[in-house]
Design a protein around this motif. Structure first.
Motif, PDB file in Angstrom:
ATOM      1  N   LYS A  41     -13.269 -16.518 -33.028  1.00 37.28           N
ATOM      2  CA  LYS A  41     -12.064 -16.712 -33.834  1.00 37.28           C
ATOM      3  C   LYS A  41     -11.906 -15.579 -34.843  1.00 37.28           C
ATOM      4  CE  LYS A  41     -11.092 -20.835 -35.484  1.00 37.28           C
ATOM      5  NZ  LYS A  41     -11.087 -22.040 -36.375  1.00 37.28           N
ATOM      6  N   ALA A  42     -13.010 -15.179 -35.465  1.00 39.28           N
ATOM      7  CA  ALA A  42     -12.950 -14.097 -36.455  1.00 39.28           C
ATOM      8  C   ALA A  42     -12.469 -12.797 -35.815  1.00 39.28           C
ATOM      9  CB  ALA A  42     -14.325 -13.899 -37.100  1.00 39.28           C
ATOM     10  N   VAL A  43     -13.014 -12.472 -34.642  1.00 37.29           N
ATOM     11  CA  VAL A  43     -12.620 -11.235 -33.962  1.00 37.29           C
ATOM     12  C   VAL A  43     -11.156 -11.295 -33.536  1.00 37.29           C
ATOM     13  CG1 VAL A  43     -12.963  -9.852 -31.876  1.00 37.29           C
ATOM     14  CG2 VAL A  43     -14.939 -10.607 -33.204  1.00 37.29           C
ATOM     15  N   ALA A  44     -10.742 -12.431 -32.974  1.00 34.58           N
ATOM     16  CA  ALA A  44      -9.354 -12.560 -32.516  1.00 34.58           C
ATOM     17  C   ALA A  44      -8.374 -12.365 -33.672  1.00 34.58           C
ATOM     18  CB  ALA A  44      -9.144 -13.926 -31.866  1.00 34.58           C
ATOM     19  N   GLU A  45      -8.640 -13.028 -34.787  1.00 32.57           N
ATOM     20  CA  GLU A  45      -7.717 -12.924 -35.920  1.00 32.57           C
ATOM     21  C   GLU A  45      -7.811 -11.561 -36.596  1.00 32.57           C
ATOM     22  OE1 GLU A  45      -6.357 -16.405 -38.036  1.00 32.57           O
ATOM     23  OE2 GLU A  45      -8.314 -17.320 -37.653  1.00 32.57           O
ATOM     24  N   ALA A  46      -8.985 -10.948 -36.533  1.00 30.22           N
ATOM     25  CA  ALA A  46      -9.147  -9.618 -37.129  1.00 30.22           C
ATOM     26  C   ALA A  46      -8.533  -8.530 -36.263  1.00 30.22           C
ATOM     27  CB  ALA A  46     -10.625  -9.319 -37.369  1.00 30.22           C
ATOM     28  N   TYR A  47      -8.105  -8.849 -35.057  1.00 29.32           N
ATOM     29  CA  TYR A  47      -7.303  -7.925 -34.253  1.00 29.32           C
ATOM     30  C   TYR A  47      -5.811  -8.131 -34.538  1.00 29.32           C
ATOM     31  CZ  TYR A  47     -10.703  -5.699 -31.120  1.00 29.32           C
ATOM     32  OH  TYR A  47     -11.707  -4.914 -30.592  1.00 29.32           O
ATOM     33  N   LEU A  76     -11.900  -8.424 -40.928  1.00 32.85           N
ATOM     34  CA  LEU A  76     -12.802  -9.527 -40.599  1.00 32.85           C
ATOM     35  C   LEU A  76     -13.081 -10.380 -41.828  1.00 32.85           C
ATOM     36  CD1 LEU A  76     -15.428  -7.844 -38.233  1.00 32.85           C
ATOM     37  CD2 LEU A  76     -14.077  -9.874 -37.690  1.00 32.85           C
ATOM     38  N   SER A  77     -13.284  -9.721 -42.943  1.00 29.78           N
ATOM     39  CA  SER A  77     -13.562 -10.427 -44.188  1.00 29.78           C
ATOM     40  C   SER A  77     -12.379 -11.286 -44.611  1.00 29.78           C
ATOM     41  CB  SER A  77     -13.894  -9.411 -45.289  1.00 29.78           C
ATOM     42  OG  SER A  77     -14.139 -10.052 -46.518  1.00 29.78           O
ATOM     43  N   ALA A  78     -11.173 -10.773 -44.383  1.00 33.81           N
ATOM     44  CA  ALA A  78      -9.964 -11.472 -44.823  1.00 33.81           C
ATOM     45  C   ALA A  78      -9.675 -12.724 -44.004  1.00 33.81           C
ATOM     46  CB  ALA A  78      -8.762 -10.529 -44.763  1.00 33.81           C
ATOM     47  N   VAL A  79     -10.166 -12.778 -42.760  1.00 32.86           N
ATOM     48  CA  VAL A  79      -9.847 -13.917 -41.890  1.00 32.86           C
ATOM     49  C   VAL A  79     -11.058 -14.814 -41.648  1.00 32.86           C
ATOM     50  CG1 VAL A  79      -7.964 -12.710 -40.743  1.00 32.86           C
ATOM     51  CG2 VAL A  79     -10.272 -12.552 -39.787  1.00 32.86           C
ATOM     52  N   SER A  80     -12.042 -14.739 -42.519  1.00 33.62           N
ATOM     53  CA  SER A  80     -13.208 -15.605 -42.404  1.00 33.62           C
ATOM     54  C   SER A  80     -13.578 -16.129 -43.783  1.00 33.62           C
ATOM     55  CB  SER A  80     -14.391 -14.848 -41.783  1.00 33.62           C
ATOM     56  OG  SER A  80     -14.716 -13.715 -42.560  1.00 33.62           O
ATOM     57  N   ARG A  95      -3.341  -6.676 -48.852  1.00 29.89           N
ATOM     58  CA  ARG A  95      -3.210  -7.988 -49.494  1.00 29.89           C
ATOM     59  C   ARG A  95      -1.912  -8.670 -49.070  1.00 29.89           C
ATOM     60  NH1 ARG A  95      -0.775 -10.605 -53.204  1.00 29.89           N
ATOM     61  NH2 ARG A  95       0.531  -8.823 -53.767  1.00 29.89           N
ATOM     62  N   GLN A  96      -0.821  -7.920 -49.057  1.00 32.94           N
ATOM     63  CA  GLN A  96       0.461  -8.492 -48.652  1.00 32.94           C
ATOM     64  C   GLN A  96       0.452  -8.897 -47.180  1.00 32.94           C
ATOM     65  OE1 GLN A  96       3.595  -5.760 -49.690  1.00 32.94           O
ATOM     66  NE2 GLN A  96       3.171  -5.875 -51.884  1.00 32.94           N
ATOM     67  N   SER A  97      -0.201  -8.088 -46.356  1.00 31.81           N
ATOM     68  CA  SER A  97      -0.295  -8.420 -44.930  1.00 31.81           C
ATOM     69  C   SER A  97      -1.112  -9.688 -44.725  1.00 31.81           C
ATOM     70  CB  SER A  97      -0.925  -7.255 -44.155  1.00 31.81           C
ATOM     71  OG  SER A  97      -0.100  -6.113 -44.188  1.00 31.81           O
ATOM     72  N   VAL A  98      -2.191  -9.827 -45.490  1.00 30.66           N
ATOM     73  CA  VAL A  98      -3.025 -11.026 -45.399  1.00 30.66           C
ATOM     74  C   VAL A  98      -2.225 -12.257 -45.800  1.00 30.66           C
ATOM     75  CG1 VAL A  98      -5.025 -12.223 -46.368  1.00 30.66           C
ATOM     76  CG2 VAL A  98      -5.206  -9.812 -45.739  1.00 30.66           C
ATOM     77  N   GLU A  99      -1.482 -12.158 -46.887  1.00 30.61           N
ATOM     78  CA  GLU A  99      -0.688 -13.296 -47.349  1.00 30.61           C
ATOM     79  C   GLU A  99       0.389 -13.666 -46.334  1.00 30.61           C
ATOM     80  OE1 GLU A  99      -1.346 -15.214 -49.967  1.00 30.61           O
ATOM     81  OE2 GLU A  99      -3.143 -13.950 -50.115  1.00 30.61           O
ATOM     82  N   LEU A 100       1.028 -12.661 -45.739  1.00 27.67           N
ATOM     83  CA  LEU A 100       2.046 -12.930 -44.726  1.00 27.67           C
ATOM     84  C   LEU A 100       1.410 -13.578 -43.504  1.00 27.67           C
ATOM     85  CD1 LEU A 100       4.934 -12.691 -43.670  1.00 27.67           C
ATOM     86  CD2 LEU A 100       4.397 -10.356 -42.911  1.00 27.67           C
ATOM     87  N   TYR A 101       0.267 -13.045 -43.086  1.00 32.37           N
ATOM     88  CA  TYR A 101      -0.414 -13.610 -41.921  1.00 32.37           C
ATOM     89  C   TYR A 101      -0.809 -15.063 -42.174  1.00 32.37           C
ATOM     90  CZ  TYR A 101      -3.870 -14.426 -38.305  1.00 32.37           C
ATOM     91  OH  TYR A 101      -4.571 -14.972 -37.255  1.00 32.37           O
TER      92      TYR A 101
END
Length: 219
Positions: A41-47, A76-80, A95-101
């Protein structure tokens, strides 16, 4: 839009590392399915996240970061959750991309837990992801350029080959306006060839190709 940097849609992407670097001792008493699901899951979301990040930067006309281990470790850090060696998200674009995701995700679906996965796995995974993404950009550039030229200019076969040859050549003494236009887009190394050592510089050009192709496909 088609994935600009590869990732979860690409076949046969493997992260190779030793069992010792894969998990902490505490994971030995856990069901392996649980640990593997979290790493997958971490790898998939980090792609997915860096594809979103790059598309947003391309849309804004901003520089693309180098596609290195640090770039993917941040993703990877942002999605785990639970990563002890978490990287602080101090890049505003990221940061903005993480919040949007996160706003797109189902709030009932938890993020991958890294509580029982060693930081060594994250280092190995982010390094392999950087290699995979860089290879994807370089390998697929010509194929997407071919498709772009076919749809925009309407040429195929020998005529298209010769146009692309002139565009990518280190030097060009001709006067074809199409060649001159496309040549201005290409990031080049000191020898005048396309800069394959810095694939992040190629991404804005690929985004231009994919954006045009997608719009044409919907007409």
């Amino acid at each position: 839009m088609e994935s600009i940097m590869g990732g979860v849609t690409e076949p046969n992407l493997f992260i190779r590392c030793s069992l010792k670097s894969f998990c902490q001792e505490s994971a030995s008493v856990l069901p392996w399915d649980s640990v593997l699901k979290d790493t997958n899951k971490a790898v998939a979301e980090a792609y997915i996240l860096p594809n979103l990040r790059v598309v947003r930067l391309c849309q804004a006309g901003r520089p693309i970061p180098v596609l290195d281990q640090e770039f993917y470790y941040q993703c990877l850090s942002a999605v785990s959750v639970g990563l002890t060696a978490r990287k602080k998200v101090d890049d505003e674009d990221l940061r903005q991309s993480v919040e949007l995701y996160k706003s797109w995700r189902d709030p009932n679906v938890s993020f991958a837990s890294s509580a029982h996965i060693s930081s060594g796995w994250f280092q190995n995974a982010s390094s392999q992801m950087a290699t995979n993404a860089s290879n994807h950009v370089v390998v697929n550039f010509y194929r997407r350029f071919q498709k772009y030229v076919k749809q925009r200019v309407g040429i195929t076969g020998k005529e298209r080959y010769e146009l692309l040859r002139d565009v990518l050549a280190p030097a060009y003494a001709g006067s074809d306006e199409r060649v001159l236009e496309f040549r201005r887009w290409i990031p080049r190394n000191a020898e005048g060839y396309i800069n394959k050592e810095k694939p992040h510089l190629i991404l804005p050009v690929m985004y231009r190709f994919l954006q045009f192709i997608e719009l044409e496909n919907y007409r």
